[in-house]
Design a protein around this motif. Sequence first.
Motif, PDB file in Angstrom:
ATOM      1  N   LEU A   1      27.118 -16.610 -25.672  1.00  0.00           N
ATOM      2  CA  LEU A   1      26.899 -15.567 -26.669  1.00  0.00           C
ATOM      3  C   LEU A   1      26.079 -16.147 -27.818  1.00  0.00           C
ATOM      4  O   LEU A   1      26.534 -17.047 -28.523  1.00  0.00           O
ATOM      5  CB  LEU A   1      28.239 -15.042 -27.187  1.00  0.00           C
TER       6      LEU A   1
ATOM      7  N   TYR B   1      34.111 -16.229 -26.455  1.00  0.00           N
ATOM      8  CA  TYR B   1      32.663 -16.362 -26.667  1.00  0.00           C
ATOM      9  C   TYR B   1      32.334 -16.372 -28.159  1.00  0.00           C
ATOM     10  O   TYR B   1      31.467 -17.118 -28.618  1.00  0.00           O
ATOM     11  CB  TYR B   1      31.922 -15.214 -25.995  1.00  0.00           C
TER      12      TYR B   1
ATOM     13  N   GLY C   1      27.040  -7.920 -27.256  1.00  0.00           N
ATOM     14  CA  GLY C   1      26.651  -9.317 -27.299  1.00  0.00           C
ATOM     15  C   GLY C   1      25.400  -9.573 -26.490  1.00  0.00           C
ATOM     16  O   GLY C   1      25.212  -8.985 -25.419  1.00  0.00           O
TER      17      GLY C   1
ATOM     18  N   PHE D   1      23.659 -12.451 -24.458  1.00  0.00           N
ATOM     19  CA  PHE D   1      24.029 -13.710 -23.811  1.00  0.00           C
ATOM     20  C   PHE D   1      22.788 -14.404 -23.273  1.00  0.00           C
ATOM     21  O   PHE D   1      21.898 -13.768 -22.697  1.00  0.00           O
ATOM     22  CB  PHE D   1      25.008 -13.462 -22.660  1.00  0.00           C
TER      23      PHE D   1
END
Length: 287
Positions: free
Chosen positions: A51, A15, A44, A46
């Motif tokens: 990401l 990602y 992260g 998303f």
Amino acid sequence: MNKSIRVLQSNDYAYLEAMETGIEDDYIPRIFDKLTTGNNRLYGLFLEGQLVSMGGCSIYAGSYAMLGRLRSDRRFRGNHFGFELMSHVMNEVIKLDGIKWIGANTQEENIPARRVVDKLGLVPYAKLHGAVTKDTSLLESGAKRWTPIESNERKKAWLQEVYVKPTTIFPYECYYPFPASEDLFQGVDLEKWCFFENEEKSRVLITKYDQKKNHYLHTVYPWDDMISQEGLWETIANEYHKLLEQCEGDTYIWMDLTKEEANKLPDGHSFELSSPWILYGKEIENS
């Protein structure tokens, strides 16, 4: 819009690779595994499974938390995802047992990061140059080197005398200064930190090894008379040359300097003075 925030694991590296941060030679991909384990955490944000923002924290001495490593995909900037993510990270960190201080250290020229830090409610503590060099010869005069301190009790006494007081900042690692307290020095391996006293026993120098991208002799000198102290730079140079013999790759001397201290360096000095770093933070109550 499917949006979520979660802790990143080492197997989330793909990602990160897919992000377009625009940062050349970013250090985070090189140490991604390290930043997702131990006292380090990465989170992260998303969007539809992609990401779009990443940031995290590191815990030092059990009670200091430093936020950082904010990266955003430039294709999604302008949506305040960075602030949303770091606000989540800060709230998660505050829940951890024992955290007494939370902060962030960002360069003065990094205006987007400073906006995020301001919105998080963190306040400026100090502004320091991370001054690096490979050559201190201009500051040396051939004076006698300072005396090493072997006693851990004497080392502790110096830390107590010089740093454990209100408003004092201690450069714990390169890029990571903290407001000094007894908590910061509990558990410190004093055998790995070298202390030196001048002949009058009125000044102390601390040197320690650190590695970020490069190798560093991290030097800590808590007074503003570093130019006039005979033997100080001879001591630093001697420790630096010893480190050079042990390290492969680029190796530097690092010293954290205020603007006033940097201005006292003589003309023609070899220190590289990049944009100063601003330390932000706040104390955490009832932790």
